[in-house]
Design a protein around this motif. Structure first.
Motif, mmCIF file in Angstrom:
data_model
loop_
_atom_site.group_PDB
_atom_site.id
_atom_site.type_symbol
_atom_site.label_atom_id
_atom_site.label_comp_id
_atom_site.label_asym_id
_atom_site.label_seq_id
_atom_site.Cartn_x
_atom_site.Cartn_y
_atom_site.Cartn_z
ATOM 1 N N LEU A 134 0.866 -1.181 0.000
ATOM 2 C CA LEU A 134 0.000 0.000 0.000
ATOM 3 C C LEU A 134 0.903 1.232 0.000
ATOM 4 O O LEU A 134 1.634 1.470 0.972
ATOM 5 N N TYR A 135 0.882 1.982 -1.083
ATOM 6 C CA TYR A 135 1.672 3.210 -1.163
ATOM 7 C C TYR A 135 0.920 4.314 -0.411
ATOM 8 O O TYR A 135 -0.308 4.432 -0.517
ATOM 9 N N ILE A 136 1.656 5.101 0.355
ATOM 10 C CA ILE A 136 1.051 6.141 1.191
ATOM 11 C C ILE A 136 1.613 7.488 0.769
ATOM 12 O O ILE A 136 2.836 7.651 0.688
ATOM 13 N N PRO A 166 4.604 -3.165 -8.794
ATOM 14 C CA PRO A 166 5.927 -2.562 -9.001
ATOM 15 C C PRO A 166 5.855 -1.256 -9.796
ATOM 16 O O PRO A 166 5.053 -1.145 -10.716
ATOM 17 N N TYR A 167 6.693 -0.297 -9.418
ATOM 18 C CA TYR A 167 6.785 0.967 -10.179
ATOM 19 C C TYR A 167 7.530 0.709 -11.487
ATOM 20 O O TYR A 167 7.148 1.202 -12.541
ATOM 21 N N TYR A 168 8.608 -0.062 -11.392
ATOM 22 C CA TYR A 168 9.345 -0.502 -12.592
ATOM 23 C C TYR A 168 9.254 -2.018 -12.651
ATOM 24 O O TYR A 168 9.562 -2.697 -11.676
ATOM 25 N N GLY A 230 15.777 10.267 -11.857
ATOM 26 C CA GLY A 230 14.583 11.102 -11.749
ATOM 27 C C GLY A 230 13.637 10.662 -10.637
ATOM 28 O O GLY A 230 12.822 11.451 -10.172
ATOM 29 N N THR A 231 13.755 9.409 -10.196
ATOM 30 C CA THR A 231 12.796 8.896 -9.211
ATOM 31 C C THR A 231 13.461 8.247 -8.006
ATOM 32 O O THR A 231 12.754 7.850 -7.067
ATOM 33 N N THR A 232 14.785 8.140 -8.002
ATOM 34 C CA THR A 232 15.446 7.328 -6.955
ATOM 35 C C THR A 232 16.877 7.790 -6.682
ATOM 36 O O THR A 232 17.443 8.556 -7.450
ATOM 37 N N SER A 296 17.480 3.006 -5.804
ATOM 38 C CA SER A 296 16.717 2.720 -4.582
ATOM 39 C C SER A 296 15.704 3.822 -4.332
ATOM 40 O O SER A 296 16.032 5.008 -4.414
ATOM 41 N N GLY A 297 14.476 3.417 -4.034
ATOM 42 C CA GLY A 297 13.438 4.388 -3.695
ATOM 43 C C GLY A 297 12.251 3.666 -3.093
ATOM 44 O O GLY A 297 12.140 2.440 -3.230
ATOM 45 N N THR A 298 11.366 4.387 -2.440
ATOM 46 C CA THR A 298 10.191 3.753 -1.851
ATOM 47 C C THR A 298 9.294 3.183 -2.940
ATOM 48 O O THR A 298 8.870 2.028 -2.882
ATOM 49 N N ALA A 299 9.014 4.004 -3.960
ATOM 50 C CA ALA A 299 8.136 3.531 -5.029
ATOM 51 C C ALA A 299 8.844 2.470 -5.868
ATOM 52 O O ALA A 299 8.307 1.397 -6.115
ATOM 53 N N ALA A 300 10.061 2.762 -6.261
ATOM 54 C CA ALA A 300 10.784 1.881 -7.193
ATOM 55 C C ALA A 300 11.356 0.646 -6.507
ATOM 56 O O ALA A 300 11.723 -0.313 -7.173
HETATM 57 C C1 COI Z 1 8.733 7.566 -3.946
HETATM 58 O O1 COI Z 1 9.715 6.827 -4.157
HETATM 59 O O2 COI Z 1 7.918 7.306 -3.074
HETATM 60 C C2 COI Z 1 8.515 8.782 -4.725
HETATM 61 O O3 COI Z 1 7.879 9.666 -4.281
HETATM 62 C C3 COI Z 1 9.056 8.851 -6.085
HETATM 63 C C4 COI Z 1 8.005 9.030 -7.124
HETATM 64 C C5 COI Z 1 8.674 8.855 -8.414
HETATM 65 C C6 COI Z 1 6.864 8.080 -7.031
#
Ligand code: COI
Length: 356
Positions: A134-136, A166-168, A230-232, A296-300
């Motif tokens: 669950l993304y918050i 998955p985001y990616y 751009g995202t991580t 590395s990222g929360t979404a990715a």
């Molecule tokens: C996240 O990793 O949670 C972000 O906010 C990045 C975004 C690209 C979804």
């Protein structure tokens, strides 16, 4: 301070329309959201209510002058429990972003009460562990209706959630960006302000039209040192150590970045936070000492870069092998988040089951 949150529940849940096998990312929103308003002095009227549109003045300050910040977090389904991962650290970062953008701090006690109630109420929206999380999305924006460049007096804070896959979906093809810049020394690159993402869209669109998934930003002064995508955040795995760009005011201090560093060190890897030049990456690839690249990222989450392009040079890396450090660390982090690991237990916060 005790916080009473007004609760206005939906009449009929939309959960039965959700197909957890084809959830995608960021397209489906859970039943409820949390909002609170800052009146210039205090946060007031904290409420959980059905997910729905806001009514805004056309002159809403955030739309014109960009005082808008956000966070990304996740709730995870464990065997019998639901967990949040380092939620206070997300709020700390939101408030760091807010300070730079002249926005009021959001109180930690209210944040935690609201978050736990919201996730508890919508716990059915957390996908089964093998299907997603669950993304918050906590965020804050300026709500004064006023034309003129000055900090708003009024703000809205909100949290909504979405079940995500998955985001990616697969390892990435990434282009080293050496013309455009994401941020500059003294600027707002270390904040999670909306404008950082808006400014990145044009260079990313160009990279995507050239067949890449993402750009890897370089330092704005010399375009020779890598910073983040751009995202991580970004990591390079060399034969004898792992490196990631040191934090500065031009890049975001990712929680997944920090967690990865701590877990890697705990596992015995040498991790260096330092400058990494584009030249170093290509030289290490040529002499065989570059083993992996990952983001590395929360979404990715954590995912490999399989192709890195710089002008006419290309790094191609094999990502499918049992020694893949990215996969090892990803599964260790997943175990910590879902309650399967005894390590780093203080990063997990259980969502108590209170609301009937
Ligand atoms: C996240 O990793 O949670 C972000 O906010 C990045 C975004 C690209 C979804």
């Amino acid at each position: 301070m005790p916080h009473n949150i007004n609760l206005n529940r939906i009449n009929k849940s939309r959960i039965f329309d959700v197909d957890f096998d084809n959830i995608g990312f960021g397209k489906v929103f859970s039943d409820h959201m949390f909002i609170a308003d800052f009146d210039g002095q205090h946060w007031s009227n904290p409420s959980i209510l059905p997910y729905g549109n806001f009514s805004l003045s056309p002159a809403t300050s955030a739309l014109h002058y960009g005082q808008s910040i956000f966070e990304g977090m996740k709730a995870f389904r464990g065997e019998n429990e639901v967990f949040l991962f380092r939620p206070s650290d997300n709020l700390k970062r939101l408030n760091i972003s807010g300070e730079r953008m002249v926005m009021p701090a959001f109180p930690e006690d209210l944040f935690m009460v609201a978050l736990l109630q919201l996730i508890d109420l919508d716990r059915a929206w957390i996908p089964p562990a093998d299907k997603g999380t669950l993304y918050i999305r906590p965020y804050m924006f300026a709500t004064d209706d006023f034309i003129g460049v000055k900090p708003s007096e009024k703000y809205r804070f909100a949290i909504f959630t979405c079940p995500v896959g998955p985001y990616y979906a697969k390892p990435l093809k990434v282009k080293v960006e050496e013309h455009f810049s994401r941020s500059a020394p003294g600027g707002v690159g270390f904040t999670k302000c909306s404008g950082n993402y808006a400014g990145a869209m044009y260079p990313t669109k160009i990279a995507q039209s050239e067949g890449f998934d993402q750009v890897l930003w370089t330092d704005p002064l010399t375009h020779t040192y890598v910073e983040e995508t751009g995202t991580t955040n970004f990591f390079a795995v060399f034969h004898d150590h792992i490196a990631t760009p040191a934090l500065s005011d031009t890049l975001l201090s990712g929680l997944t970045r920090d967690s990865s560093i701590q877990v890697l060190r705990h596992l015995g890897y040498r991790v260096e936070e330092r400058k990494i030049s584009v030249h170093e990456l290509f030289e290490a690839n040529n002499n065989g000492t570059l083993k992996e690249l990952f983001i590395s990222g929360t979404a990715a989450t954590l995912i490999n870069i399989e192709t890195l392009a710089y002008r006419d040079q290309i790094i191609n890396l094999v990502t499918e092998n049992s020694q893949n450090v990215t996969q090892i660390i990803k599964s260790k982090l997943d175990d910590i988040r879902t309650g399967k690991s005894e390590n780093f237990q203080n990063w997990r916060v259980t969502v108590p089951s209170v609301i009937q």
